[in-house]
Each structure stands twice: as structure tokens, then as C-alpha cells.
Write an enzyme that holds these catalytic residues in place. Structure first.
Site, PDB file in Angstrom:
ATOM      1  N   HIS A 115       7.161   5.861   1.402  1.00  0.00           N
ATOM      2  CA  HIS A 115       8.086   4.649   0.853  1.00  0.00           C
ATOM      3  C   HIS A 115       8.983   4.903  -0.245  1.00  0.00           C
ATOM      4  O   HIS A 115      10.207   4.531  -0.200  1.00  0.00           O
ATOM      5  CB  HIS A 115       7.061   3.484   0.475  1.00  0.00           C
ATOM      6  CG  HIS A 115       6.318   2.863   1.513  1.00  0.00           C
ATOM      7  ND1 HIS A 115       4.870   3.257   1.467  1.00  0.00           N
ATOM      8  CD2 HIS A 115       6.532   2.144   2.591  1.00  0.00           C
ATOM      9  CE1 HIS A 115       4.171   2.605   2.659  1.00  0.00           C
ATOM     10  NE2 HIS A 115       5.252   1.856   3.191  1.00  0.00           N
TER      11      HIS A 115
ATOM     12  N   GLY B  71      11.240   4.737   7.824  1.00  0.00           N
ATOM     13  CA  GLY B  71      10.866   5.960   8.155  1.00  0.00           C
ATOM     14  C   GLY B  71      10.935   6.401   9.645  1.00  0.00           C
ATOM     15  O   GLY B  71      10.389   5.670  10.418  1.00  0.00           O
TER      16      GLY B  71
ATOM     17  N   SER C  63       0.885   7.498   5.317  1.00  0.00           N
ATOM     18  CA  SER C  63       0.683   6.388   6.022  1.00  0.00           C
ATOM     19  C   SER C  63      -0.256   5.358   5.122  1.00  0.00           C
ATOM     20  O   SER C  63      -1.210   5.856   4.469  1.00  0.00           O
ATOM     21  CB  SER C  63      -0.008   6.451   7.231  1.00  0.00           C
ATOM     22  OG  SER C  63      -0.397   5.140   7.802  1.00  0.00           O
ATOM     23  N   SER C  64       0.189   3.947   4.854  1.00  0.00           N
ATOM     24  CA  SER C  64      -0.921   3.336   3.944  1.00  0.00           C
ATOM     25  C   SER C  64      -2.017   3.386   4.557  1.00  0.00           C
ATOM     26  O   SER C  64      -3.231   3.147   3.889  1.00  0.00           O
ATOM     27  CB  SER C  64      -0.377   1.855   4.365  1.00  0.00           C
ATOM     28  OG  SER C  64       1.076   1.915   3.824  1.00  0.00           O
TER      29      SER C  64
ATOM     30  N   ALA D 190       0.970  -1.127   0.084  1.00  0.00           N
ATOM     31  CA  ALA D 190      -0.020   0.003  -0.024  1.00  0.00           C
ATOM     32  C   ALA D 190       1.010   1.100  -0.049  1.00  0.00           C
ATOM     33  O   ALA D 190       0.727   1.989   0.800  1.00  0.00           O
ATOM     34  CB  ALA D 190      -0.758   0.069   1.178  1.00  0.00           C
TER      35      ALA D 190
END
Ligand code: PAF
Length: 281
Positions: free
Chosen positions: A37, A149, A187-188, A32
Site C-alpha cells: 500500500h 496494485g 497482502s493484508s 491493514a
């Protein structure tokens, strides 16, 4: 970009780099993917000659079955994003490949007080699962550099502690948080927020920033209490808001004695749990 599902074929590919002493950078993910990322991938591309990213939703780090079930999964988009970013190889294993029956993968490292507050308090067992999967992935990829992260501040310290304790030959590198325009940390889990919830969730970052200015006049405990009240008044459900020592994660008694101070928080917005942090000192 190469896609590997089996450890043996990934290892054969990585041998080519190892034989020539070419550094390997590793970006572990649960998929995701978002800009955060990709920023890790870009930092790895600059620092290493081969960048490997993994996409694996690790079941052992979820302390609630429903959270694991609801975790967003977008493999096709993820692969396109990694390909466009210039990632060299992606490892997308099955659960059986990572945890084959009979293989002991638990990590016997004492994280001491690092694992107790914040995420450790609200997600019991979470860091055991994180350490287990990161150690397993490091054993498979054997990178020289591991990129993580800063959003998961406590996770970074846990992994760094594990690498030091086990004397793993890897440098653990923390990379800056990437934010949406409104300040919300990428964030996913943001994918599960409605547009209205996304706007509301931005108050978390704003509150962290406000905490930095409240800290000029108020004690750490007063700042924490004020931030919790503020988040509640905005209709958010804060789980914790803590001003902690940036190295030990213990509550800071004041701002002058610790070398670094970080404000860390977790909130719930419409059934989605979000975390964020801001380094105050
Ligand atoms: O931060 C994450 O996405 C995960 O905790 C990690 C490091 C990929 C381990 O599953």
C-alpha cells in the site's frame, strides 16, 4: 496529515487543490496496510500534488460473512504508516457515510467475460461490490489519478473497464507487486498466517516462476495442470491456476497469439485465501 470521516469536510479540503488545478492522487485501501500500500502512496506522491488514501472495509465485496468478520483491522497502525509515508489526507468513513439509505450506488456496467473467470468464478458478486465502492469513492474524491496494485490483476482490469465505459475523468494506474523476502506477495491477509504458513505460502510465487519456465516446453493447459498438482503436493490448496490473456483474461490457446500472457492463481493456506500473479509475456 488530515483525517476525514465525513464526505463534506473531505470535499471542502480537496476544493483547495481543485481550485488551483493541482492534481489529486487516490489510493483506496481496506486498511491493514503493508509496504505494498505504501508503495502506491509513494507513487501517488510523485505523480500528484495531493495524495488521498481511504481506509474502508467494504462490506459489499465480501461474498462470505465470515471473511468480512475476519478481515484484519489495524486503524491506529495504518494511520501512523500513512502519516510517515507523507500521505496528505485519509478518508475513513463509516458504512452509512459511503452507503446512505436511499442513495443508489450500484454500478450498471457490463464487465462481460472479464468478470467471469478466476476471482469472478470463485467469489460471485465480488466485482460488483468492488466496482460499487470504487465508483462511489471516485465520486467523492474526484482524483485525476487512481493507484491500484497489480496483485489484484483482475480487479485492476475491472476498474479500468468501468472507468473507460463510464468515461470517468481518471487515469487508472497499475503498480508493481511488492513481495516479502521469500517472494510472498504482500497482502493484508498475510497477517492471519502463522510464520510457518507464511513460509509455505511462498511456494505460490515460486510456482508462478516455475510456470514461466515450464511454458517453454508445455502448452498452457499442461502448465496449469502441472502447477495445480505441484501446489497440492506441497500441501497447499489451489483454487485455480490459469494462464490467461493479459487483456481479456480468457484462457490462452498458445503463447504466440496473445499480446500478453499472465499466470494468475489463488490458494488456501490454513483457512486464508491468497492470490498472486506473474506476467509471462
Ligand atoms: O484492493 C482492495 O483493497 C479493495 O478491493 C479496494 C480497491 C480498496 C476496494 O474496496
Amino acid at each position: 496529515m488530515y483525517l476525514f470521516k465525513k464526505i463534506s469536510s473531505l470535499r471542502r479540503y480537496l476544493e483547495l487543490f481543485r481550485n488551483k488545478n493541482r492534481p489529486i492522487g487516490f489510493v483506496p485501501t481496506m486498511g491493514a496496510l503493508h509496504e505494498g500500500h505504501l508503495s502506491l502512496v509513494r507513487q501517488s506522491l510523485e505523480a500528484a500534488q495531493c495524495t488521498v488514501s481511504s481506509i474502508f472495509v467494504n462490506p459489499t465485496q465480501f461474498n462470505q460473512a465470515s471473511d468480512l468478520e475476519k478481515y484484519p483491522r489495524t486503524p491506529t497502525t495504518d494511520l501512523t504508516m500513512l502519516y510517515k509515508a507523507g500521505c496528505h489526507a485519509v478518508f475513513m468513513p463509516s458504512v452509512e457515510e459511503v452507503y446512505p439509505p436511499g442513495l443508489e450506488t450500484q454500478v450498471e456496467v457490463d464487465f462481460g467475460p472479464l468478470a467471469l473467470p478466476m476471482e469472478g468464478r470463485f467469489r460471485p458478486g465480488h466485482f460488483d461490490g468492488v466496482a460499487q465502492v470504487v465508483k462511489r469513492l471516485l465520486d467523492i474524491v474526484e482524483p485525476q489519478k487512481l493507484f491500484m496494485g497489480q496483485k489484484d490483476y483482475q480487479q485492476f482490469l475491472i476498474v479500468q473497464h468501468m472507468a473507460r465505459t463510464l468515461e470517468l475523468p481518471v487515469e487508472v494506474i497499475s503498480c508493481p507487486i511488492v513481495r516479502e523476502k521469500n517472494g510472498l506477495a504482500m497482502s493484508s491477509r498475510n497477517q492471519r498466517l502463522s510464520p510457518e504458513q507464511r513460509e509455505r505460502a511462498a511456494a505460490l510465487y515460486q510456482t508462478l516462476q516455475q510456470a514461466a519456465s515450464w511454458a517453454r516446453q508445455l502448452s498452457p493447459r499442461e502448465v496449469e495442470a502441472k502447477a495445480m498438482e505441484h501446489l497440492k503436493s506441497l500441501g497447499l490448496e489451489p483454487e485455480y491456476f490459469e494462464l490467461a490473456d493479459g487483456q481479456t483474461l480468457q484462457p490462452v490457446p498458445d503463447y504466440s497469439s496473445p499480446a500478453s500472457v499472465v499466470a494468475c492463481a489463488a490458494i488456501w493456506v490454513g483457512g486464508v485465501r491468497l492470490i498472486d500473479n506473474l506476467i509471462l509475456k
